[in-house]
Design a protein around this motif. Sequence first.
Motif, PDB file in Angstrom:
ATOM      1  N   GLY A 183      -6.534   7.062   1.095  1.00  0.00           N
ATOM      2  CA  GLY A 183      -7.130   6.004   0.289  1.00  0.00           C
ATOM      3  C   GLY A 183      -8.526   5.692   0.768  1.00  0.00           C
ATOM      4  O   GLY A 183      -9.084   6.380   1.626  1.00  0.00           O
TER       5      GLY A 183
ATOM      6  N   VAL B 244      -5.173   3.854  -3.583  1.00  0.00           N
ATOM      7  CA  VAL B 244      -5.244   2.547  -2.940  1.00  0.00           C
ATOM      8  C   VAL B 244      -6.612   2.338  -2.295  1.00  0.00           C
ATOM      9  O   VAL B 244      -7.260   3.289  -1.840  1.00  0.00           O
ATOM     10  CB  VAL B 244      -4.139   2.377  -1.874  1.00  0.00           C
ATOM     11  CG1 VAL B 244      -2.759   2.450  -2.524  1.00  0.00           C
ATOM     12  CG2 VAL B 244      -4.259   3.418  -0.774  1.00  0.00           C
TER      13      VAL B 244
ATOM     14  N   VAL C 286      -3.502   3.104   5.241  1.00  0.00           N
ATOM     15  CA  VAL C 286      -4.213   3.889   4.235  1.00  0.00           C
ATOM     16  C   VAL C 286      -4.495   5.291   4.747  1.00  0.00           C
ATOM     17  O   VAL C 286      -4.269   6.285   4.052  1.00  0.00           O
ATOM     18  CB  VAL C 286      -5.517   3.171   3.832  1.00  0.00           C
ATOM     19  CG1 VAL C 286      -6.390   4.083   2.971  1.00  0.00           C
ATOM     20  CG2 VAL C 286      -5.202   1.879   3.093  1.00  0.00           C
TER      21      VAL C 286
ATOM     22  N   LEU D 112       0.830  -1.202   0.000  1.00  0.00           N
ATOM     23  CA  LEU D 112       0.000   0.000   0.000  1.00  0.00           C
ATOM     24  C   LEU D 112       0.866   1.254   0.000  1.00  0.00           C
ATOM     25  O   LEU D 112       0.609   2.211  -0.756  1.00  0.00           O
ATOM     26  CB  LEU D 112      -0.920  -0.002   1.221  1.00  0.00           C
ATOM     27  CG  LEU D 112      -2.072  -1.003   1.235  1.00  0.00           C
ATOM     28  CD1 LEU D 112      -2.635  -1.141   2.634  1.00  0.00           C
ATOM     29  CD2 LEU D 112      -3.169  -0.566   0.262  1.00  0.00           C
TER      30      LEU D 112
ATOM     31  N   THR E 216     -11.346   2.576   2.139  1.00  0.00           N
ATOM     32  CA  THR E 216     -11.438   1.276   2.789  1.00  0.00           C
ATOM     33  C   THR E 216     -12.851   0.726   2.626  1.00  0.00           C
ATOM     34  O   THR E 216     -13.784   1.441   2.255  1.00  0.00           O
ATOM     35  CB  THR E 216     -11.086   1.360   4.281  1.00  0.00           C
ATOM     36  OG1 THR E 216     -11.967   2.279   4.931  1.00  0.00           O
ATOM     37  CG2 THR E 216      -9.646   1.822   4.479  1.00  0.00           C
TER      38      THR E 216
ATOM     39  N   GLY F 261      -8.224  -0.571   0.558  1.00  0.00           N
ATOM     40  CA  GLY F 261      -7.905  -1.689   1.427  1.00  0.00           C
ATOM     41  C   GLY F 261      -9.086  -2.081   2.280  1.00  0.00           C
ATOM     42  O   GLY F 261      -9.964  -1.258   2.566  1.00  0.00           O
TER      43      GLY F 261
ATOM     44  N   ILE G  32      -4.293  -2.342   7.909  1.00  0.00           N
ATOM     45  CA  ILE G  32      -4.576  -1.674   6.633  1.00  0.00           C
ATOM     46  C   ILE G  32      -5.199  -0.287   6.824  1.00  0.00           C
ATOM     47  O   ILE G  32      -4.739   0.684   6.206  1.00  0.00           O
ATOM     48  CB  ILE G  32      -5.455  -2.570   5.743  1.00  0.00           C
ATOM     49  CG1 ILE G  32      -4.673  -3.817   5.326  1.00  0.00           C
ATOM     50  CG2 ILE G  32      -5.942  -1.812   4.514  1.00  0.00           C
ATOM     51  CD1 ILE G  32      -5.494  -4.836   4.557  1.00  0.00           C
TER      52      ILE G  32
END
Length: 406
Positions: A321, A305, A317, A295, A323, A307, A313
Amino acid sequence: MHILTTVVGERTGHWADLFAALSDLPGVTLTVLAGDVPARTARELDRLSRSRSTFRHFVMPHGWGGRRTGQTVPALLRLPRGHPARALRPDVVHVIGEAADPSTWPALRWRNRYWPGTPVTLYPAQNVVPRFPSPFPLYERYAYQQVNHAFPAIPTALEVLRTRGYRGPATIVPLGVDTGLFTPSPVPRPANRRFTAGFVGPLAPHTGVSDLLAAAERIDCDVLLLVDGPLGAQVTLDAARRPGRIHRQPWSSHTELPDLLARMDVLVVPAIEAVQRRVLPWMGLPLGEQFGRVLVEAMACGIPVIGSDVGGIPYVVGPAGLTFPAGDVTALAAQLARLRDDPRLARDLATAGVARATGEFCWPRIAASLSAVWRQLAQRPRFGLDDLLGGPREVRPALARTGPVD
């Protein structure tokens, strides 16, 4: 300041980047005792020894380890009679691993026998509360009594340390990225390229790659898979059902990864909770993705990204990013569609990712954080009252945003 550190196991190649950053710090000398490491790691350590006068390493013999037992367990290192490491005089002993690892106990025993009074630091990453069979809880408690400062890689790893009984000072210090290797590609994205979701890692059930394939099919996007694994047959079937839309690309060197990441519009780490069989095959250890280093590598390359919410994670992130709940194919498909359909969101996340990777996760910054703690520990009297009582003293170094958490 002389730091002696131990590192063991198959997944150790990335530590060479940290060792290089540490060796480049003024006034730092580093000795690494490595065991059960793959040939590529041994070659990288050889290269560092040749290129830096402040770095030296020894590949240590070991009793058993992952490649001998078939289990993902760190090796039990040995320090032979007459080995030059016995005559060293380190200022700090740094153990990379978990308190209960079989490799940790020998390092602590060597410290007490050959380098008595030397401060000890620990770099753990376990982010679930395990249940160990005997005698591993004894090893763990012994380690917590010896460790002067812990460097958990993620906040949940710190929570595990506290739950398991560690009461000493701790600083969250994440894994890092080589920002010289992982940089945004200067080549613009081809205008006619279909939206491509990428995956890097073994094609195994716990990685969630099946969820990615299902989500990509729902929104009709391409998938680029790097490396191979037990789900290879399933991927072949999916690729046959979606001809020309699923691409599997093998790679053998980390230096190839930036160019491969540039072929993706988003890097996805869809990990799910898993049970890992470690020392005893009948003992299941719950396991969440400890960090997801790819990542950070993707973020450094300017690749957005996504995740799952497993393990470390979400911490990695952060705000850079997206999730989704692990195992929720519908939610993953929705996040993929958001990035595909909103170029501005994709650009914003790419920019935030580069800033986060180069600011929070670059190896020189991480090396400086470790060094700040080590320097304060090295200034302690070797045989102070706290050593006699068996407990570490509180250390409060002035660090930046990765500073002490309690």
